[in-house]
Design a protein around this motif. Structure first.
Motif, PDB file in Angstrom:
ATOM      1  N   ALA A  73       0.883  -1.125   0.098  1.00 38.83           N
ATOM      2  CA  ALA A  73      -0.038   0.075   0.064  1.00 38.83           C
ATOM      3  C   ALA A  73       0.869   1.291  -0.009  1.00 38.83           C
ATOM      4  CB  ALA A  73      -0.853  -0.003   1.122  1.00 38.83           C
ATOM      5  N   LEU A  74       2.206   1.173  -0.136  1.00 41.28           N
ATOM      6  CA  LEU A  74       2.972   2.073  -0.100  1.00 41.28           C
ATOM      7  C   LEU A  74       2.554   3.319  -0.843  1.00 41.28           C
ATOM      8  CD1 LEU A  74       6.712   0.622   0.096  1.00 41.28           C
ATOM      9  CD2 LEU A  74       5.932   2.394   1.602  1.00 41.28           C
ATOM     10  N   ALA A  75       2.480   2.941  -2.240  1.00 42.93           N
ATOM     11  CA  ALA A  75       2.108   4.493  -3.135  1.00 42.93           C
ATOM     12  C   ALA A  75       0.536   4.714  -3.069  1.00 42.93           C
ATOM     13  CB  ALA A  75       2.547   3.949  -4.437  1.00 42.93           C
TER      14      ALA A  75
ATOM     15  N   GLY B 133       7.822  -2.352  13.186  1.00 40.83           N
ATOM     16  CA  GLY B 133       7.959  -2.428  11.827  1.00 40.83           C
ATOM     17  C   GLY B 133       7.218  -1.443  11.092  1.00 40.83           C
ATOM     18  N   THR B 134       6.970  -0.503  11.593  1.00 38.17           N
ATOM     19  CA  THR B 134       6.062   0.465  10.767  1.00 38.17           C
ATOM     20  C   THR B 134       6.753   1.707  10.226  1.00 38.17           C
ATOM     21  OG1 THR B 134       5.345   1.967  12.723  1.00 38.17           O
ATOM     22  CG2 THR B 134       3.813   0.091  12.088  1.00 38.17           C
ATOM     23  N   ARG B 135       7.869   1.913  10.702  1.00 38.34           N
ATOM     24  CA  ARG B 135       8.623   3.179  10.400  1.00 38.34           C
ATOM     25  C   ARG B 135      10.220   2.922  10.229  1.00 38.34           C
ATOM     26  NH1 ARG B 135       6.899   6.496  15.663  1.00 38.34           N
ATOM     27  NH2 ARG B 135       6.488   4.137  16.232  1.00 38.34           N
ATOM     28  N   VAL B 136      10.868   3.745   9.368  1.00 33.80           N
ATOM     29  CA  VAL B 136      12.231   3.676   9.451  1.00 33.80           C
ATOM     30  C   VAL B 136      12.952   5.162   9.637  1.00 33.80           C
ATOM     31  CG1 VAL B 136      12.256   4.353   6.795  1.00 33.80           C
ATOM     32  CG2 VAL B 136      14.089   3.305   7.650  1.00 33.80           C
TER      33      VAL B 136
ATOM     34  N   SER C  29      14.359  12.175  11.136  1.00 28.49           N
ATOM     35  CA  SER C  29      13.157  11.914  10.746  1.00 28.49           C
ATOM     36  C   SER C  29      12.691  10.597  10.764  1.00 28.49           C
ATOM     37  CB  SER C  29      12.839  12.835   9.446  1.00 28.49           C
ATOM     38  OG  SER C  29      12.771  14.029   9.447  1.00 28.49           O
ATOM     39  N   THR C  30      11.499  10.191  10.790  1.00 29.16           N
ATOM     40  CA  THR C  30      10.996   8.913  10.524  1.00 29.16           C
ATOM     41  C   THR C  30      10.090   8.945   9.214  1.00 29.16           C
ATOM     42  OG1 THR C  30       9.010   9.200  11.847  1.00 29.16           O
ATOM     43  CG2 THR C  30      10.980   8.255  12.910  1.00 29.16           C
ATOM     44  N   ILE C  31      10.149   7.817   8.343  1.00 27.73           N
ATOM     45  CA  ILE C  31       9.170   7.857   7.462  1.00 27.73           C
ATOM     46  C   ILE C  31       8.262   6.416   7.763  1.00 27.73           C
ATOM     47  CG2 ILE C  31       8.830   7.292   4.816  1.00 27.73           C
ATOM     48  CD1 ILE C  31      11.643   8.380   4.695  1.00 27.73           C
ATOM     49  N   ASN C  32       6.887   6.614   7.522  1.00 28.97           N
ATOM     50  CA  ASN C  32       5.933   5.742   7.774  1.00 28.97           C
ATOM     51  C   ASN C  32       5.995   4.732   6.526  1.00 28.97           C
ATOM     52  OD1 ASN C  32       3.346   4.325   7.486  1.00 28.97           O
ATOM     53  ND2 ASN C  32       3.326   5.070   9.740  1.00 28.97           N
TER      54      ASN C  32
ATOM     55  N   LYS D 238       4.082   2.806   5.417  1.00 31.01           N
ATOM     56  CA  LYS D 238       2.729   2.414   4.551  1.00 31.01           C
ATOM     57  C   LYS D 238       2.144   3.642   4.090  1.00 31.01           C
ATOM     58  CE  LYS D 238      -2.073   0.493   5.453  1.00 31.01           C
ATOM     59  NZ  LYS D 238      -2.967  -0.204   6.373  1.00 31.01           N
ATOM     60  N   THR D 239       2.003   4.663   5.042  1.00 32.09           N
ATOM     61  CA  THR D 239       1.475   6.029   4.504  1.00 32.09           C
ATOM     62  C   THR D 239       2.565   7.168   3.948  1.00 32.09           C
ATOM     63  OG1 THR D 239       1.831   7.065   6.690  1.00 32.09           O
ATOM     64  CG2 THR D 239      -0.022   5.818   6.313  1.00 32.09           C
ATOM     65  N   HIS D 240       3.780   6.649   4.273  1.00 33.85           N
ATOM     66  CA  HIS D 240       4.805   7.753   3.440  1.00 33.85           C
ATOM     67  C   HIS D 240       4.871   8.911   4.366  1.00 33.85           C
ATOM     68  CE1 HIS D 240       5.218   6.537  -0.991  1.00 33.85           C
ATOM     69  NE2 HIS D 240       5.203   5.454  -0.167  1.00 33.85           N
ATOM     70  N   GLU D 241       3.992   9.155   5.534  1.00 32.04           N
ATOM     71  CA  GLU D 241       4.204  10.248   6.376  1.00 32.04           C
ATOM     72  C   GLU D 241       5.800  10.360   6.860  1.00 32.04           C
ATOM     73  OE1 GLU D 241       2.510  12.244  10.564  1.00 32.04           O
ATOM     74  OE2 GLU D 241       2.156  10.021  10.050  1.00 32.04           O
ATOM     75  N   ILE D 242       6.128  11.476   6.815  1.00 31.19           N
ATOM     76  CA  ILE D 242       7.622  11.941   7.233  1.00 31.19           C
ATOM     77  C   ILE D 242       7.624  12.858   8.425  1.00 31.19           C
ATOM     78  CG2 ILE D 242       9.795  12.948   6.642  1.00 31.19           C
ATOM     79  CD1 ILE D 242       9.427  12.507   3.659  1.00 31.19           C
ATOM     80  N   LYS D 243       8.031  12.379   9.414  1.00 33.40           N
ATOM     81  CA  LYS D 243       8.021  13.329  10.657  1.00 33.40           C
ATOM     82  C   LYS D 243       9.460  13.612  11.282  1.00 33.40           C
ATOM     83  CE  LYS D 243       6.269  12.669  15.464  1.00 33.40           C
ATOM     84  NZ  LYS D 243       5.442  11.793  16.497  1.00 33.40           N
ATOM     85  N   LYS D 244       9.515  14.698  11.649  1.00 34.40           N
ATOM     86  CA  LYS D 244      10.976  15.290  12.296  1.00 34.40           C
ATOM     87  C   LYS D 244      10.748  15.080  13.709  1.00 34.40           C
ATOM     88  CE  LYS D 244      14.425  17.844  11.553  1.00 34.40           C
ATOM     89  NZ  LYS D 244      14.271  19.259  11.242  1.00 34.40           N
TER      90      LYS D 244
END
Length: 480
Positions: A19-21, A70-73, A82-85, A87-93
Protein backbone atom coordinates in the motif's frame (compact mmCIF):
# COMPACT_ATOMS: atom_id res chain seq x y z
CA UNK A 1 36.66 6.64 8.37
CA UNK A 2 33.02 7.34 8.67
CA UNK A 3 31.09 6.11 11.67
CA UNK A 4 29.44 2.75 11.27
CA UNK A 5 27.14 0.98 13.53
CA UNK A 6 23.97 -0.81 14.48
CA UNK A 7 22.47 -4.08 13.29
CA UNK A 8 19.27 -5.69 11.93
CA UNK A 9 15.96 -5.30 13.80
CA UNK A 10 15.09 -8.28 16.02
CA UNK A 11 11.37 -7.71 16.52
CA UNK A 12 9.23 -8.03 13.44
CA UNK A 13 5.55 -7.26 12.92
CA UNK A 14 3.81 -7.87 9.61
CA UNK A 15 2.88 -4.78 7.64
CA UNK A 16 1.59 -4.31 4.15
CA UNK A 17 4.02 -2.24 2.15
CA UNK A 18 2.10 -2.97 -1.07
CA UNK A 19 0.00 0.00 0.00
CA UNK A 20 3.07 2.26 -0.05
CA UNK A 21 2.10 4.32 -3.07
CA UNK A 22 -1.66 3.97 -2.92
CA UNK A 23 -2.11 5.48 0.52
CA UNK A 24 -0.16 8.69 0.07
CA UNK A 25 -0.28 11.49 -2.50
CA UNK A 26 2.94 12.46 -4.21
CA UNK A 27 4.61 15.55 -2.82
CA UNK A 28 6.88 17.90 -4.78
CA UNK A 29 10.57 17.27 -4.18
CA UNK A 30 12.68 19.95 -2.59
CA UNK A 31 14.43 20.83 -5.86
CA UNK A 32 11.72 20.34 -8.48
CA UNK A 33 9.52 17.38 -9.16
CA UNK A 34 11.20 13.99 -8.99
CA UNK A 35 9.61 10.61 -9.70
CA UNK A 36 8.01 8.92 -6.72
CA UNK A 37 6.83 5.57 -8.09
CA UNK A 38 7.95 3.66 -11.17
CA UNK A 39 8.76 0.27 -12.64
CA UNK A 40 12.46 -0.18 -13.36
CA UNK A 41 12.46 -0.93 -17.11
CA UNK A 42 15.57 -3.12 -16.81
CA UNK A 43 14.33 -5.33 -13.99
CA UNK A 44 10.52 -5.15 -13.86
CA UNK A 45 10.55 -4.29 -10.16
CA UNK A 46 8.64 -1.43 -8.59
CA UNK A 47 10.68 1.37 -7.02
CA UNK A 48 9.27 3.97 -4.66
CA UNK A 49 10.99 7.11 -3.46
CA UNK A 50 10.25 7.33 0.26
CA UNK A 51 12.04 10.62 0.93
CA UNK A 52 10.85 14.08 -0.07
CA UNK A 53 13.88 16.16 0.88
CA UNK A 54 17.28 16.33 -0.76
CA UNK A 55 20.14 14.72 1.17
CA UNK A 56 17.88 12.33 3.06
CA UNK A 57 19.84 9.23 4.06
CA UNK A 58 18.99 5.85 5.50
CA UNK A 59 21.31 4.55 8.21
CA UNK A 60 24.40 2.41 7.69
CA UNK A 61 23.60 -1.11 6.49
CA UNK A 62 23.99 -2.97 9.82
CA UNK A 63 22.40 -0.34 12.05
CA UNK A 64 19.04 -1.01 13.64
CA UNK A 65 16.87 1.36 11.60
CA UNK A 66 13.26 0.13 11.96
CA UNK A 67 10.91 0.76 14.86
CA UNK A 68 10.07 -2.34 16.95
CA UNK A 69 6.55 -2.49 15.47
CA UNK A 70 7.97 -2.43 11.93
CA UNK A 71 5.96 0.61 10.82
CA UNK A 72 8.67 3.28 10.47
CA UNK A 73 12.23 3.66 9.25
CA UNK A 74 14.64 6.16 10.79
CA UNK A 75 16.48 8.46 8.37
CA UNK A 76 18.62 11.55 8.57
CA UNK A 77 17.81 14.84 6.89
CA UNK A 78 20.19 17.82 6.65
CA UNK A 79 18.75 19.41 9.78
CA UNK A 80 18.06 16.41 11.97
CA UNK A 81 16.46 12.98 12.26
CA UNK A 82 13.10 11.98 10.77
CA UNK A 83 10.97 8.88 10.49
CA UNK A 84 9.16 7.67 7.39
CA UNK A 85 5.98 5.64 7.81
CA UNK A 86 6.40 2.67 5.48
CA UNK A 87 2.69 2.43 4.72
CA UNK A 88 1.47 6.04 4.54
CA UNK A 89 4.72 7.81 3.56
CA UNK A 90 4.21 10.28 6.38
CA UNK A 91 7.52 11.95 7.24
CA UNK A 92 7.89 13.19 10.79
CA UNK A 93 10.76 15.26 12.15
CA UNK A 94 11.84 13.92 15.54
CA UNK A 95 15.22 15.54 16.27
CA UNK A 96 16.67 18.87 15.13
CA UNK A 97 20.36 19.46 14.50
CA UNK A 98 23.04 19.13 11.85
CA UNK A 99 23.55 15.64 10.38
CA UNK A 100 26.60 15.31 8.12
CA UNK A 101 26.28 13.78 4.68
CA UNK A 102 28.11 10.48 4.94
CA UNK A 103 30.24 9.89 1.86
CA UNK A 104 33.30 7.66 1.88
CA UNK A 105 35.32 10.24 -0.03
CA UNK A 106 34.40 13.30 2.03
CA UNK A 107 35.69 14.58 5.36
CA UNK A 108 33.12 15.52 7.97
CA UNK A 109 33.70 19.19 8.75
CA UNK A 110 30.54 19.73 10.80
CA UNK A 111 31.38 21.75 13.93
CA UNK A 112 31.38 19.23 16.80
CA UNK A 113 28.95 21.17 18.96
CA UNK A 114 26.34 21.13 16.16
CA UNK A 115 26.78 17.54 15.13
CA UNK A 116 23.96 14.97 15.40
CA UNK A 117 25.58 11.54 15.12
CA UNK A 118 25.86 7.97 16.46
CA UNK A 119 22.21 7.32 15.53
CA UNK A 120 20.59 3.97 16.27
CA UNK A 121 17.02 2.80 16.78
CA UNK A 122 15.92 0.99 19.94
CA UNK A 123 14.99 -2.69 19.80
CA UNK A 124 12.28 -2.81 22.47
CA UNK A 125 10.91 0.75 22.60
CA UNK A 126 10.25 3.41 19.93
CA UNK A 127 13.35 5.33 21.06
CA UNK A 128 16.12 6.71 18.89
CA UNK A 129 19.56 7.15 20.49
CA UNK A 130 22.09 9.68 19.23
CA UNK A 131 24.57 12.36 20.21
CA UNK A 132 24.02 16.09 20.01
CA UNK A 133 27.48 17.51 20.35
CA UNK A 134 28.93 15.51 23.25
CA UNK A 135 25.56 14.84 24.88
CA UNK A 136 24.18 11.30 24.59
CA UNK A 137 20.45 11.63 23.98
CA UNK A 138 17.33 9.46 23.76
CA UNK A 139 14.08 10.59 22.10
CA UNK A 140 10.80 8.66 22.18
CA UNK A 141 9.34 8.77 18.66
CA UNK A 142 5.75 8.53 19.88
CA UNK A 143 5.76 11.08 22.69
CA UNK A 144 8.68 13.30 21.72
CA UNK A 145 10.06 12.98 25.24
CA UNK A 146 13.82 13.53 25.16
CA UNK A 147 16.36 12.91 27.90
CA UNK A 148 20.11 13.18 28.25
CA UNK A 149 21.83 9.95 29.28
CA UNK A 150 25.37 11.23 29.82
CA UNK A 151 28.15 13.29 28.27
CA UNK A 152 30.82 11.66 26.13
CA UNK A 153 34.36 12.60 27.18
CA UNK A 154 36.34 14.22 24.34
CA UNK A 155 38.38 11.13 23.53
CA UNK A 156 35.19 9.17 22.69
CA UNK A 157 33.60 11.82 20.48
CA UNK A 158 34.82 10.51 17.12
CA UNK A 159 34.54 6.79 17.83
CA UNK A 160 32.62 4.35 15.68
CA UNK A 161 29.26 5.26 17.15
CA UNK A 162 26.52 3.43 18.97
CA UNK A 163 24.91 0.05 18.85
CA UNK A 164 22.05 -0.95 21.14
CA UNK A 165 21.80 -4.39 22.73
CA UNK A 166 18.97 -6.92 22.47
CA UNK A 167 17.12 -5.94 25.66
CA UNK A 168 17.81 -2.21 25.17
CA UNK A 169 19.70 -1.82 28.42
CA UNK A 170 23.07 -0.83 26.95
CA UNK A 171 24.60 1.26 24.22
CA UNK A 172 28.15 0.51 23.13
CA UNK A 173 30.81 2.45 21.25
CA UNK A 174 34.52 2.77 20.58
CA UNK A 175 36.90 5.63 21.13
CA UNK A 176 40.37 6.83 21.92
CA UNK A 177 41.99 5.34 25.01
CA UNK A 178 43.86 8.48 26.02
CA UNK A 179 42.08 11.67 27.07
CA UNK A 180 42.53 14.50 24.63
CA UNK A 181 40.78 17.16 22.60
CA UNK A 182 38.23 15.19 20.55
CA UNK A 183 40.63 12.24 20.48
CA UNK A 184 43.35 11.26 18.05
CA UNK A 185 40.76 9.57 15.80
CA UNK A 186 39.00 12.83 15.03
CA UNK A 187 37.90 14.24 11.65
CA UNK A 188 41.43 14.14 10.18
CA UNK A 189 41.03 10.38 9.89
CA UNK A 190 37.68 10.50 8.07
CA UNK A 191 37.55 9.04 4.56
CA UNK A 192 38.80 5.86 2.93
CA UNK A 193 41.89 7.64 1.66
CA UNK A 194 43.16 7.82 5.26
CA UNK A 195 42.73 4.14 6.17
CA UNK A 196 46.36 3.11 5.80
CA UNK A 197 47.57 6.29 7.46
CA UNK A 198 45.23 5.80 10.41
CA UNK A 199 46.20 2.15 10.89
CA UNK A 200 49.89 3.05 10.91
CA UNK A 201 49.32 5.65 13.61
CA UNK A 202 48.72 2.89 16.21
CA UNK A 203 46.28 4.81 18.40
CA UNK A 204 45.25 2.83 21.54
CA UNK A 205 41.47 2.46 21.67
CA UNK A 206 38.72 1.25 23.99
CA UNK A 207 35.31 -0.37 23.83
CA UNK A 208 32.75 1.13 26.20
CA UNK A 209 29.13 0.72 27.24
CA UNK A 210 26.52 3.21 28.44
CA UNK A 211 23.79 2.05 30.80
CA UNK A 212 20.59 3.39 29.21
CA UNK A 213 18.78 3.64 32.55
CA UNK A 214 21.50 5.25 34.67
CA UNK A 215 23.80 6.84 32.09
CA UNK A 216 26.86 5.09 33.57
CA UNK A 217 29.69 4.96 31.03
CA UNK A 218 32.10 2.04 31.43
CA UNK A 219 35.24 1.36 29.41
CA UNK A 220 35.57 -2.42 29.46
CA UNK A 221 38.20 -3.33 26.86
CA UNK A 222 41.44 -1.69 25.72
CA UNK A 223 43.41 -2.38 22.53
CA UNK A 224 46.96 -1.06 22.47
CA UNK A 225 47.58 -1.37 18.72
CA UNK A 226 44.27 -2.28 17.04
CA UNK A 227 41.85 0.17 15.46
CA UNK A 228 38.39 -0.77 16.82
CA UNK A 229 35.35 -0.07 14.64
CA UNK A 230 32.08 -1.36 13.18
CA UNK A 231 30.57 -2.45 16.50
CA UNK A 232 27.28 -4.36 16.56
CA UNK A 233 25.44 -5.95 19.46
CA UNK A 234 23.93 -9.35 18.82
CA UNK A 235 20.20 -8.96 18.08
CA UNK A 236 19.42 -11.73 20.60
CA UNK A 237 22.25 -11.92 23.18
CA UNK A 238 22.38 -8.71 25.26
CA UNK A 239 25.98 -9.37 26.35
CA UNK A 240 27.57 -10.24 22.99
CA UNK A 241 29.25 -7.64 20.79
CA UNK A 242 30.78 -7.95 17.33
CA UNK A 243 33.49 -5.49 16.29
CA UNK A 244 36.31 -5.23 13.82
CA UNK A 245 39.98 -4.44 13.62
CA UNK A 246 39.75 -1.66 11.04
CA UNK A 247 42.32 -0.99 8.36
CA UNK A 248 43.21 -2.41 4.94
CA UNK A 249 41.48 -5.78 5.10
CA UNK A 250 44.49 -7.75 3.86
CA UNK A 251 46.53 -6.44 6.79
CA UNK A 252 44.20 -7.20 9.70
CA UNK A 253 42.39 -10.11 11.32
CA UNK A 254 39.17 -8.19 11.12
CA UNK A 255 36.05 -9.75 12.67
CA UNK A 256 35.79 -10.42 16.42
CA UNK A 257 33.22 -11.27 19.08
CA UNK A 258 33.51 -10.22 22.71
CA UNK A 259 31.28 -10.32 25.77
CA UNK A 260 30.84 -6.89 27.31
CA UNK A 261 30.98 -7.91 30.96
CA UNK A 262 33.41 -10.09 32.89
CA UNK A 263 33.07 -11.65 36.34
CA UNK A 264 33.88 -10.19 39.73
CA UNK A 265 36.95 -11.90 41.23
CA UNK A 266 37.88 -12.04 44.90
CA UNK A 267 41.65 -11.80 45.38
CA UNK A 268 43.11 -14.83 47.15
CA UNK A 269 46.18 -15.08 49.39
CA UNK A 270 49.29 -15.27 47.23
CA UNK A 271 47.64 -13.64 44.22
CA UNK A 272 49.50 -11.08 42.16
CA UNK A 273 48.26 -9.08 39.22
CA UNK A 274 50.37 -11.27 36.91
CA UNK A 275 48.98 -14.47 38.41
CA UNK A 276 45.35 -13.31 38.12
CA UNK A 277 45.89 -12.24 34.53
CA UNK A 278 47.49 -15.55 33.55
CA UNK A 279 44.64 -17.51 35.15
CA UNK A 280 42.06 -15.61 33.12
CA UNK A 281 43.80 -15.57 29.74
CA UNK A 282 44.69 -11.90 29.68
CA UNK A 283 47.55 -9.59 30.65
CA UNK A 284 48.16 -7.49 33.80
CA UNK A 285 47.55 -4.11 32.13
CA UNK A 286 44.09 -5.26 31.02
CA UNK A 287 43.21 -6.38 34.58
CA UNK A 288 44.45 -3.07 35.93
CA UNK A 289 42.46 -1.14 33.30
CA UNK A 290 39.18 -3.03 33.80
CA UNK A 291 39.37 -3.03 37.61
CA UNK A 292 40.50 0.62 37.69
CA UNK A 293 43.38 -0.23 40.02
CA UNK A 294 45.60 2.61 41.18
CA UNK A 295 48.63 0.35 41.52
CA UNK A 296 49.89 -3.13 40.67
CA UNK A 297 49.33 -4.32 44.25
CA UNK A 298 46.27 -6.41 45.14
CA UNK A 299 45.25 -7.60 48.61
CA UNK A 300 43.42 -10.76 49.74
CA UNK A 301 39.65 -10.25 49.92
CA UNK A 302 39.72 -7.38 47.42
CA UNK A 303 36.99 -7.68 44.79
CA UNK A 304 38.03 -6.67 41.29
CA UNK A 305 36.19 -6.49 37.99
CA UNK A 306 37.70 -8.93 35.52
CA UNK A 307 37.78 -8.13 31.80
CA UNK A 308 35.56 -10.13 29.45
CA UNK A 309 36.84 -13.42 28.10
CA UNK A 310 39.40 -12.95 25.31
CA UNK A 311 37.81 -11.92 22.00
CA UNK A 312 36.92 -14.67 19.52
CA UNK A 313 38.13 -14.38 15.92
CA UNK A 314 35.26 -15.07 13.53
CA UNK A 315 37.21 -15.69 10.32
CA UNK A 316 40.80 -16.92 10.06
CA UNK A 317 42.74 -16.09 6.89
CA UNK A 318 44.20 -19.14 5.09
CA UNK A 319 45.90 -17.52 2.07
CA UNK A 320 47.79 -14.36 1.17
CA UNK A 321 45.57 -11.36 0.33
CA UNK A 322 42.45 -13.12 1.56
CA UNK A 323 40.07 -10.49 2.90
CA UNK A 324 36.91 -10.53 5.00
CA UNK A 325 34.87 -7.61 6.26
CA UNK A 326 31.67 -5.55 6.31
CA UNK A 327 30.34 -8.03 8.83
CA UNK A 328 26.71 -8.17 9.97
CA UNK A 329 24.43 -10.31 12.14
CA UNK A 330 21.65 -12.62 11.10
CA UNK A 331 18.41 -11.51 12.71
CA UNK A 332 18.21 -14.62 14.90
CA UNK A 333 21.73 -14.01 16.26
CA UNK A 334 22.86 -17.51 15.23
CA UNK A 335 25.16 -16.45 12.38
CA UNK A 336 27.69 -13.71 11.76
CA UNK A 337 27.97 -12.90 8.04
CA UNK A 338 30.62 -11.05 6.04
CA UNK A 339 32.04 -10.22 2.62
CA UNK A 340 34.80 -12.75 1.81
CA UNK A 341 37.29 -12.74 -1.08
CA UNK A 342 39.83 -15.54 -1.64
CA UNK A 343 42.02 -13.78 -2.58
CA UNK A 344 41.01 -10.14 -2.90
CA UNK A 345 39.15 -9.24 -6.11
CA UNK A 346 39.37 -12.84 -7.40
CA UNK A 347 36.88 -15.26 -5.81
CA UNK A 348 33.82 -13.71 -4.17
CA UNK A 349 31.67 -15.11 -1.36
CA UNK A 350 29.30 -14.18 1.41
CA UNK A 351 30.83 -16.04 4.31
CA UNK A 352 29.24 -16.94 7.62
CA UNK A 353 30.01 -18.52 10.97
CA UNK A 354 27.48 -20.39 13.09
CA UNK A 355 28.08 -19.19 16.65
CA UNK A 356 27.01 -22.39 18.41
CA UNK A 357 29.39 -24.68 16.51
CA UNK A 358 32.02 -22.40 14.96
CA UNK A 359 31.21 -24.05 11.61
CA UNK A 360 31.66 -21.84 8.55
CA UNK A 361 29.59 -21.60 5.37
CA UNK A 362 30.20 -19.81 2.06
CA UNK A 363 27.87 -18.62 -0.69
CA UNK A 364 29.62 -17.91 -3.99
CA UNK A 365 28.75 -15.12 -6.40
CA UNK A 366 30.15 -13.61 -9.58
CA UNK A 367 32.46 -10.62 -9.81
CA UNK A 368 29.75 -8.29 -11.13
CA UNK A 369 27.42 -9.42 -8.33
CA UNK A 370 29.85 -8.40 -5.59
CA UNK A 371 28.42 -5.63 -3.42
CA UNK A 372 29.87 -2.96 -1.17
CA UNK A 373 27.51 -4.24 1.51
CA UNK A 374 25.37 -7.32 1.83
CA UNK A 375 22.44 -7.93 4.15
CA UNK A 376 20.18 -10.80 5.13
CA UNK A 377 16.40 -11.07 5.45
CA UNK A 378 14.77 -11.45 8.86
CA UNK A 379 14.08 -15.15 8.21
CA UNK A 380 17.66 -15.77 7.01
CA UNK A 381 16.56 -17.19 3.64
CA UNK A 382 17.42 -14.28 1.33
CA UNK A 383 20.35 -11.90 0.96
CA UNK A 384 20.62 -8.51 -0.70
CA UNK A 385 23.53 -6.53 -2.09
CA UNK A 386 24.02 -2.94 -3.21
CA UNK A 387 26.42 -3.61 -6.09
CA UNK A 388 29.62 -1.74 -6.75
CA UNK A 389 31.01 0.96 -9.02
CA UNK A 390 33.96 0.79 -11.41
CA UNK A 391 36.33 1.97 -8.67
CA UNK A 392 35.04 -0.45 -6.03
CA UNK A 393 36.99 -3.46 -4.78
CA UNK A 394 35.64 -5.91 -7.37
CA UNK A 395 36.39 -3.60 -10.31
CA UNK A 396 33.33 -4.98 -12.07
CA UNK A 397 32.28 -3.73 -15.48
CA UNK A 398 28.52 -3.99 -14.90
CA UNK A 399 27.93 -4.28 -11.17
CA UNK A 400 25.84 -1.19 -10.41
CA UNK A 401 22.60 -2.85 -9.30
CA UNK A 402 20.55 -3.59 -6.23
CA UNK A 403 20.65 -7.38 -6.04
CA UNK A 404 18.53 -10.10 -4.46
CA UNK A 405 20.39 -13.35 -3.70
CA UNK A 406 18.87 -16.76 -3.01
CA UNK A 407 21.06 -19.70 -1.93
CA UNK A 408 20.71 -22.59 -4.40
CA UNK A 409 20.57 -25.92 -2.46
CA UNK A 410 21.22 -27.89 -5.65
CA UNK A 411 24.77 -26.51 -5.67
CA UNK A 412 25.56 -27.53 -2.09
CA UNK A 413 28.97 -29.10 -1.53
CA UNK A 414 31.91 -28.90 0.86
CA UNK A 415 35.45 -27.65 0.43
CA UNK A 416 38.53 -28.05 2.59
CA UNK A 417 39.63 -24.77 4.18
CA UNK A 418 42.58 -25.40 6.46
CA UNK A 419 41.41 -28.21 8.73
CA UNK A 420 37.71 -27.44 8.31
CA UNK A 421 35.17 -28.89 5.89
CA UNK A 422 33.29 -25.77 4.86
CA UNK A 423 29.80 -25.98 3.36
CA UNK A 424 29.32 -24.00 0.15
CA UNK A 425 26.47 -23.06 -2.15
CA UNK A 426 26.01 -20.72 -5.10
CA UNK A 427 23.77 -17.68 -5.02
CA UNK A 428 21.03 -17.25 -7.59
CA UNK A 429 21.13 -13.52 -8.31
CA UNK A 430 18.30 -11.25 -9.44
CA UNK A 431 18.72 -7.60 -10.35
CA UNK A 432 16.15 -5.34 -8.71
CA UNK A 433 17.25 -1.75 -9.50
CA UNK A 434 19.59 -0.35 -12.13
CA UNK A 435 22.09 1.96 -10.40
CA UNK A 436 24.01 2.94 -13.54
CA UNK A 437 23.48 6.62 -12.65
CA UNK A 438 24.51 6.17 -9.01
CA UNK A 439 27.79 7.57 -7.67
CA UNK A 440 29.21 5.00 -5.22
CA UNK A 441 30.92 7.69 -3.20
CA UNK A 442 27.56 7.36 -1.41
CA UNK A 443 27.06 3.76 -0.36
CA UNK A 444 23.48 2.49 -0.94
CA UNK A 445 23.34 0.38 2.27
CA UNK A 446 20.54 -2.10 1.61
CA UNK A 447 18.23 -3.44 4.32
CA UNK A 448 15.14 -5.66 4.26
CA UNK A 449 11.92 -4.27 5.67
CA UNK A 450 10.62 -6.30 8.63
CA UNK A 451 7.88 -7.90 6.47
CA UNK A 452 10.53 -8.94 3.89
CA UNK A 453 8.54 -7.48 0.98
CA UNK A 454 10.80 -4.52 0.22
CA UNK A 455 14.46 -3.55 0.29
CA UNK A 456 15.27 -0.03 1.43
CA UNK A 457 18.35 1.79 0.16
CA UNK A 458 19.72 5.26 -0.45
CA UNK A 459 20.97 6.60 -3.77
CA UNK A 460 21.91 9.73 -5.68
CA UNK A 461 20.72 8.23 -8.97
CA UNK A 462 18.23 11.08 -9.54
CA UNK A 463 21.05 13.59 -9.87
CA UNK A 464 23.95 15.02 -7.91
CA UNK A 465 22.02 18.24 -7.33
CA UNK A 466 19.55 16.29 -5.19
CA UNK A 467 22.16 14.29 -3.29
CA UNK A 468 20.91 11.25 -1.43
CA UNK A 469 17.29 10.09 -1.53
CA UNK A 470 15.80 7.04 0.22
CA UNK A 471 14.03 4.40 -1.89
CA UNK A 472 12.29 1.06 -1.49
CA UNK A 473 12.20 -1.63 -4.18
CA UNK A 474 9.58 -4.35 -4.09
CA UNK A 475 11.07 -7.86 -3.98
CA UNK A 476 8.16 -9.36 -5.94
CA UNK A 477 8.13 -8.42 -9.60
CA UNK A 478 5.50 -5.87 -10.53
CA UNK A 479 2.30 -7.16 -12.11
CA UNK A 480 1.18 -5.31 -15.21
Amino acid sequence: MKNRFAALACLFTALSLRALAADAPATPAQSGDLPTDWIDPDTGHRVIRLSREDETQSLYFHQNTYTPDGTRVVVTVPNGISTINLKTHEIKKVVSGSTPTMRIDTHDNTPPEQRIAHIVMGRKTPTVYYTRGSDVMATNLDTGETRKLCVLPPELFYGSGFTVNADETLLAGTGDASPGELGAIGPAWTGNQAIGQRLAAIVPMVLYTINIKTGELKKFFRAETDWLNHIQFSPTDPNLLMYCHEGPWSQVDRIWHIRVAGDIYTVQAGDTLEKIAAAHGTYPAMIKFTAKLASDVVTPGQKIQLPPDPPRLVHQRTMQNEIAGHEFWGADGKYAWYDLQTPQSTQFWVGGMELATGQHIRYSLLKNQWSVHFNVSPDGKLFAGDGGGPNSVARGDNGQWIYLFTPDPSTATTMKVGDEDVKTMTFKAERLVNLAKHDYGLEPNVSFTPDMKWIVFRSNMLGAEHGSQVFAVEIAKATK
